[in-house]
Design an enzyme around this catalytic site. Structure first.
Site, PDB file in Angstrom:
ATOM      1  N   THR A   1      -6.431   6.717  16.490  1.00 19.53           N
ATOM      2  CA  THR A   1      -6.733   5.205  16.877  1.00 19.53           C
ATOM      3  C   THR A   1      -8.873   5.218  16.234  1.00 19.53           C
ATOM      4  O   THR A   1      -8.834   6.612  16.062  1.00 19.53           O
ATOM      5  CB  THR A   1      -7.107   5.630  18.587  1.00 19.53           C
ATOM      6  OG1 THR A   1      -7.581   3.987  19.102  1.00 19.53           O
ATOM      7  CG2 THR A   1      -7.992   6.444  18.574  1.00 19.53           C
ATOM      8  N   ALA A   2      -9.195   4.269  16.175  1.00 20.44           N
ATOM      9  CA  ALA A   2     -10.408   4.112  15.742  1.00 20.44           C
ATOM     10  C   ALA A   2     -12.069   4.780  15.989  1.00 20.44           C
ATOM     11  O   ALA A   2     -12.466   5.584  15.218  1.00 20.44           O
ATOM     12  CB  ALA A   2     -10.950   2.879  16.022  1.00 20.44           C
TER      13      ALA A   2
ATOM     14  N   PRO B   1       7.279  16.810 -43.172  1.00 13.97           N
ATOM     15  CA  PRO B   1       7.158  17.076 -45.512  1.00 13.97           C
ATOM     16  C   PRO B   1       6.482  18.289 -45.889  1.00 13.97           C
ATOM     17  O   PRO B   1       6.136  18.393 -46.981  1.00 13.97           O
ATOM     18  CB  PRO B   1       5.742  16.080 -44.962  1.00 13.97           C
ATOM     19  CG  PRO B   1       5.871  14.555 -44.373  1.00 13.97           C
ATOM     20  CD  PRO B   1       6.402  16.043 -42.797  1.00 13.97           C
TER      21      PRO B   1
ATOM     22  N   ASP C   1      -3.065  -7.191   9.823  1.00 16.52           N
ATOM     23  CA  ASP C   1      -4.961  -7.673   9.782  1.00 16.52           C
ATOM     24  C   ASP C   1      -5.467  -7.062   9.039  1.00 16.52           C
ATOM     25  O   ASP C   1      -5.790  -6.624   8.298  1.00 16.52           O
ATOM     26  CB  ASP C   1      -5.096  -7.406  11.984  1.00 16.52           C
ATOM     27  CG  ASP C   1      -4.935  -6.336  11.694  1.00 16.52           C
ATOM     28  OD1 ASP C   1      -5.502  -5.320  10.462  1.00 16.52           O
ATOM     29  OD2 ASP C   1      -5.134  -5.073  13.170  1.00 16.52           O
TER      30      ASP C   1
ATOM     31  N   LYS D   1      -7.872 -11.398  11.936  1.00 15.00           N
ATOM     32  CA  LYS D   1      -8.216 -11.966  12.998  1.00 15.00           C
ATOM     33  C   LYS D   1     -10.576 -11.301  12.717  1.00 15.00           C
ATOM     34  O   LYS D   1     -10.635 -10.262  12.750  1.00 15.00           O
ATOM     35  CB  LYS D   1      -8.498 -12.254  14.204  1.00 15.00           C
ATOM     36  CG  LYS D   1      -6.893 -13.057  14.695  1.00 15.00           C
ATOM     37  CD  LYS D   1      -6.933 -12.556  16.397  1.00 15.00           C
ATOM     38  CE  LYS D   1      -5.342 -12.794  16.208  1.00 15.00           C
ATOM     39  NZ  LYS D   1      -4.815 -12.506  17.641  1.00 15.00           N
TER      40      LYS D   1
ATOM     41  N   GLY E   1     -15.160   3.810   9.287  1.00 13.54           N
ATOM     42  CA  GLY E   1     -15.017   5.198   9.482  1.00 13.54           C
ATOM     43  C   GLY E   1     -13.545   5.842   8.297  1.00 13.54           C
ATOM     44  O   GLY E   1     -12.671   4.817   8.505  1.00 13.54           O
TER      45      GLY E   1
ATOM     46  N   MET F   1     -16.108  -3.339  18.945  1.00 16.45           N
ATOM     47  CA  MET F   1     -16.241  -4.752  18.748  1.00 16.45           C
ATOM     48  C   MET F   1     -17.443  -5.123  18.997  1.00 16.45           C
ATOM     49  O   MET F   1     -17.590  -5.649  19.675  1.00 16.45           O
ATOM     50  CB  MET F   1     -14.928  -5.228  19.343  1.00 16.45           C
ATOM     51  CG  MET F   1     -13.689  -5.892  19.025  1.00 16.45           C
ATOM     52  SD  MET F   1     -12.583  -6.429  19.468  1.00 16.45           S
ATOM     53  CE  MET F   1     -12.074  -5.274  20.807  1.00 16.45           C
TER      54      MET F   1
ATOM     55  N   GLY G   1      -4.424  -1.804  12.862  1.00 18.19           N
ATOM     56  CA  GLY G   1      -5.959  -0.372  12.329  1.00 18.19           C
ATOM     57  C   GLY G   1      -6.024   0.119  14.031  1.00 18.19           C
ATOM     58  O   GLY G   1      -5.991  -0.413  14.599  1.00 18.19           O
TER      59      GLY G   1
ATOM     60  N   GLU H   1       5.286  22.708 -34.136  1.00 20.37           N
ATOM     61  CA  GLU H   1       5.619  22.637 -32.751  1.00 20.37           C
ATOM     62  C   GLU H   1       5.171  21.247 -31.704  1.00 20.37           C
ATOM     63  O   GLU H   1       6.148  21.363 -31.357  1.00 20.37           O
ATOM     64  CB  GLU H   1       4.191  23.757 -31.771  1.00 20.37           C
ATOM     65  CG  GLU H   1       5.344  24.663 -30.336  1.00 20.37           C
ATOM     66  CD  GLU H   1       6.350  24.008 -30.133  1.00 20.37           C
ATOM     67  OE1 GLU H   1       6.703  23.466 -29.318  1.00 20.37           O
ATOM     68  OE2 GLU H   1       7.217  25.285 -30.582  1.00 20.37           O
TER      69      GLU H   1
END
Length: 461
Positions: free
Chosen positions: A329-330, A43, A246, A268, A410, A381, A299, A22
């Site tokens: 958003t973060a 064979p 970024d 940055k 996160g 920040m 981000g 098979e």
């Protein structure tokens, strides 16, 4: 990437299958309807009855020799005896073939992927031989959503390829033409079996084909987990010619973009703006004016401390078509991942997003308002000014014992959550050796993250 799937043309290839069971028949079924020259050696004799494919070549009831393998591109060996399998593999390699020995990866040059066959279009799923059942299950899921019309559509595209190239010398214009052809009525007509009508529709598109104006999409990448990309963000990324991104955009998100899109890094860090903002905006304008579809990838959300508003204004002033695709958003993504409710009936009736890095010469935050009770502060920040932020809030009336949480990276696999109190925030940041993007959460709701960590630890135990 642990394995690489190569596309091997079969028009002039010789494929040899050795074995009568098979496993050998499964390999035969892959090639009997292909343009390859297929040789089958059994064979111990070929199976009788309906097992063998009706279009399979006649089985040769012997073991192949070196002359039989000469010129073979691919050789599949499905025999029980390990020593015989190894001998045949060596013989095939000496003839210049690539060898697959069924269920013996150590003897093989390659493994057979799980294949979805749509004639001209073939999709392969490979696990490097480690999980063939997983590959098979994935194939079934993907196969269910791929129309049978892909083959005729690809054949039609192949017939017209030279005509399109000669008619539309501009590379970007050709790309736009094929996108319209594959996503519009021509594809639907091909799927309905109306080949002539599909060809006419493609030729109609070709007659009106012209270079398109460039466009800029300002896109939020979310906090880092690629599964938190919106569907629209994912579509725009996969259509992009140029991606300007970024520092906060991880490779896992960039991997969802079109692979041949140019990537321009303009990241940055605090005190290091390697590409000034005005130069970033000019770069966006220049790329769009060159006719490119530009994605400015940021981000989180571009309109929440992402300078997206400035870039939107610059594109409009330059007369460049621009669209905004919001992202998670973060603050939302990090809070959810860490188990921090930003509002809570018992603890927080409002939430405020604030940056600790005000514009040089600009107005300082209204600490008295920010220090009010029954609210959650999400501080962007803020790691570099954690001690100063804590001192300002305490001086404005916020209790020194107010819970705080730091969420680093996160929503990503290397997420880290640290808990403490407002009076110890500066020391907590100093001891934590933060290297990734981090948000600070201040308020009673921040304590929920400690409870979440306890739950995770119990579950892991």
């Amino acid at each position: 990437m642990r394995v690489f799937l190569a596309s091997i043309p079969l028009e002039t290839a010789r494929v040899v299958v050795i074995g009568g069971g098979e496993a050998a028949l499964a390999k035969l079924r892959l090639f009997v309807d292909s343009p390859a020259e297929v040789l089958w050696f059994a064979p111990e004799g070929a199976p009788e009855g309906p097992e063998a494919p009706t279009t399979a070549p006649a089985a040769i009831a012997r073991t192949p020799g070196a002359d039989d393998l000469a010129g073979a591109r691919l050789v599949f060996i499905a025999v029980d005896d390990a020593g015989e399998a190894a001998r045949l593999a060596d013989l095939a390699r000496a003839a210049g073939a690539q060898v697959n020995v069924v269920d013996r990866p150590a003897l093989s040059d390659f493994q057979t992927p799980a294949l979805i066959d749509r004639d001209q279009v073939v999709v392969g799923i490979a696990t490097g031989g480690t999980a063939p059942i997983l590959a098979r299950d994935l194939r079934s899921r993907i196969e269910a959503v791929l129309p049978m019309s892909l083959g005729p559509l690809a054949r039609l595209a192949g017939d017209l390829r030279d005509t399109v190239k000669a008619t539309v010398p501009d590379f970007l214009a050709r790309r736009r033409f094929w996108e319209k052809a594959f996503r519009g009525p021509a594809a639907e007509l091909a799927g309905a079996g109306k080949a002539a009508e599909a060809r006419r529709e493609m030729l109609r598109l070709l007659n009106i084909c012209a270079p398109e104006a460039g466009v800029v999409h300002i896109v939020g990448a979310g906090p880092g987990d690629p599964e938190l990309l919106t569907l629209k963000a994912l579509r725009v990324l996969q259509d992009a010619d140029v991606i300007i991104h970024d520092r906060l955009v991880p490779e896992a998100v960039l991997a969802r973009a079109r692979r041949d899109a140019r990537r321009l890094y303009v990241g940055k860090t605090r005190g290091d703006h390697s590409v000034p903002q005005d130069q970033i905006e000019q770069l966006m304008v220049d790329e769009a004016r060159a006719g490119h579809r530009v994605v400015r990838l940021k981000g989180g959300d571009p309109f929440v401390f992402g300078r997206g508003g400035e870039e939107l204004e610059a594109m409009r002033k330059a007369g460049v078509a621009v669209f905004v695709v919001p992202g998670i958003t973060a603050a939302l993504g990090c809070a959810a991942s860490a188990g921090i409710p930003l509002t809570h009936r018992e603890h927080a009736q409002s939430v405020t997003f604030v940056t600790a890095q005000e514009k040089p010469g600009g107005a300082a935050p209204d600490w008295r308002r920010l220090a009010g009770p029954n609210q959650t502060l999400a501080v962007y920040m803020g790691a570099g000014r954690a001690a100063e932020t804590a001192a300002e809030l305490i001086a404005a009336g916020r209790a020194a014992s107010t819970p705080v949480a730091i969420v680093e990276n996160g929503s990503r696999p290397d997420e880290r959550v640290l808990n403490g109190t407002l009076e110890g925030l500066g020391g907590l940041v100093a001891r934590s050796n933060l290297t990734g993007p981090a948000l600070l959460f201040v308020g009673e709701c921040a304590a929920f993250s400690a409870a979440e960590l306890d739950v995770r630890a119990e579950a892991a135990a």
